[in-house]
Every structure is written in structure tokens, then in C-alpha cells.
Design a protein around this motif. Structure first.
Motif, short mmCIF file in Angstrom:
data_model
loop_
_atom_site.label_atom_id
_atom_site.label_comp_id
_atom_site.label_asym_id
_atom_site.label_seq_id
_atom_site.Cartn_x
_atom_site.Cartn_y
_atom_site.Cartn_z
N ILE A 70 0.85 -1.20 0.00
CA ILE A 70 0.00 0.00 0.00
C ILE A 70 0.88 1.25 0.00
N VAL A 71 1.94 1.24 0.81
CA VAL A 71 2.87 2.37 0.84
C VAL A 71 3.53 2.53 -0.52
N ALA A 72 3.94 1.43 -1.13
CA ALA A 72 4.57 1.51 -2.46
C ALA A 72 3.61 2.13 -3.47
N ILE A 73 2.37 1.72 -3.44
CA ILE A 73 1.39 2.29 -4.37
C ILE A 73 1.15 3.76 -4.06
N ALA A 74 0.90 4.08 -2.79
CA ALA A 74 0.51 5.43 -2.41
C ALA A 74 1.62 6.46 -2.60
N LEU A 75 2.87 6.06 -2.35
CA LEU A 75 3.96 7.04 -2.39
C LEU A 75 4.80 7.00 -3.65
N VAL A 76 4.72 5.91 -4.41
CA VAL A 76 5.61 5.78 -5.57
C VAL A 76 4.83 5.52 -6.86
N VAL A 77 4.12 4.45 -6.90
CA VAL A 77 3.56 3.93 -8.14
C VAL A 77 2.36 4.73 -8.63
N GLU A 79 -5.20 0.93 -15.27
CA GLU A 79 -3.77 0.91 -14.94
C GLU A 79 -3.55 0.54 -13.48
N LEU A 80 -4.43 0.99 -12.60
CA LEU A 80 -4.33 0.62 -11.18
C LEU A 80 -4.50 -0.88 -11.01
N ASP A 116 1.45 -4.56 -10.53
CA ASP A 116 1.94 -5.76 -9.85
C ASP A 116 1.65 -5.68 -8.35
N GLU A 117 1.84 -4.50 -7.77
CA GLU A 117 1.63 -4.32 -6.33
C GLU A 117 0.19 -4.63 -5.93
N PHE A 118 -0.74 -4.29 -6.79
CA PHE A 118 -2.15 -4.57 -6.51
C PHE A 118 -2.39 -6.09 -6.49
N VAL A 119 -1.79 -6.78 -7.42
CA VAL A 119 -1.90 -8.25 -7.46
C VAL A 119 -1.26 -8.85 -6.21
N TYR A 120 -0.11 -8.32 -5.80
CA TYR A 120 0.55 -8.81 -4.59
C TYR A 120 -0.36 -8.62 -3.37
N ILE A 121 -1.01 -7.46 -3.29
CA ILE A 121 -1.93 -7.21 -2.17
C ILE A 121 -3.03 -8.26 -2.16
#
Length: 156
Positions: A97-104, A113-114, A118-123
Motif C-alpha cells: 500500500i505504501v509503495a502504491i501510495a507514495l511511488v507507483v 492501470e491501477l 503488480d503491487e495490486f496483485v501482490y496485495i
């Protein structure tokens, strides 16, 4: 003829039920290894990883980079062996969540696109581990059996 097809389908489904522990085990081994290896690489290049955090504007970059790398490394190992799986999923989800919110999110222009991140799939995979548990072939299940717990949610 209909009976034969039904019998054949039942035989296949019964066979798959006998090895239903295999799916969660294989997923945990590969997914956990992915995270352990990623965390290990970050820990062995912590200065470079910290510089990326500085560039992304993440607060307390040295602490945050170190914490993220350790969460991935230790979390990956715990997921592989199926130990404290549900508890481990929580910091892994937070990390994503931090990776998505602050970077991606800066590069996301649409809902499509969201969803494709990959991060969303990992979540989603971590959420599945949180809800379903590690499966029968795990240290969590072994510990539950050793401690006499037969809570189905623990042993799954």
C-alpha cells in the motif's frame, strides 16, 4: 453414457481433493521465495535502495528502506515455510500500500492501470493468505495440530 462422464468427473474431483494441500504449498513456496530474494537483494544494496527512497520523497528514507527490505526478506521466508502466515500478510500488505501510495500511483492514469499494477496483485495474494491461511502443508498447521487446536481456520 451420462453416468460414465459423471463418474469420471467425480473421480477427478475426488483425486484433486486429496491433494488440495498442494496448491497453497506451491504458491507459498514460489511467492515467498520471490519476496525473500527481493528483500535479500535490497538488504545487500541498502545504500542504493535508500537513495531510491530519497528520490521518491519517502519520509525517513534510511529507516523506511531498511524496514521495507527486512519486511520483504523475513516475510518471504515466513510465507515459504507457512509460519505466522496470517500475521505476516499484514505488514506485507502495508508495504505494498505504501509503495502504491507514495511511488507507483504517480504513474497511474486510469482505473485499468491501477488494476494492472503488480503491487495490486501482490496485495490480493497477501489478502488471500490473510483470509485463507497457509494450507495444511505449513508450520502453522503443524503447530496447530501439536497444540491440539482443531480450529479449521487455523489448519486450512
Amino acid at each position: 453414457m451420462g453416468s460414465t462422464i459423471r463418474d469420471w468427473c467425480n473421480a477427478i474431483l475426488n483425486g484433486l481433493r486429496r491433494i488440495d494441500w498442494l496448491g497453497p504449498l506451491v504458491m507459498r513456496l514460489f511467492f515467498g521465495y520471490f519476496w525473500a530474494e527481493t528483500g535479500w537483494a535490497k538488504l545487500h544494496n541498502l545504500d542504493g535502495f535508500t537513495e531510491r527512497f530519497v528520490g521518491w520523497g519517502i519520509p525517513f528514507p534510511a529507516f523506511s528502506a531498511s524496514m521495507s527490505a527486512w519486511v520483504e526478506f523475513v516475510g518471504g521466508i515466513l510465507i515459504m515455510v507457512g509460519l505466522f502466515t496470517r500475521l505476516t500478510a499484514v505488514p506485507m500488505i502495508v508495504n505494498m500500500i505504501v509503495a502504491i501510495a507514495l511511488v507507483v500511483i504517480k504513474n497511474v492514469g486510469s482505473f485499468d492501470e491501477l488494476i494492472e499494477l503488480d503491487e495490486f496483485v501482490y496485495i490480493l495474494i497477501f489478502f488471500w493468505l490473510l483470509m485463507a491461511g497457509p494450507g495444511k502443508a505449513s508450520l502453522d498447521a503443524w503447530l496447530a495440530r501439536r497444540m491440539g487446536l482443531d480450529d479449521a481456520s487455523t489448519v486450512r
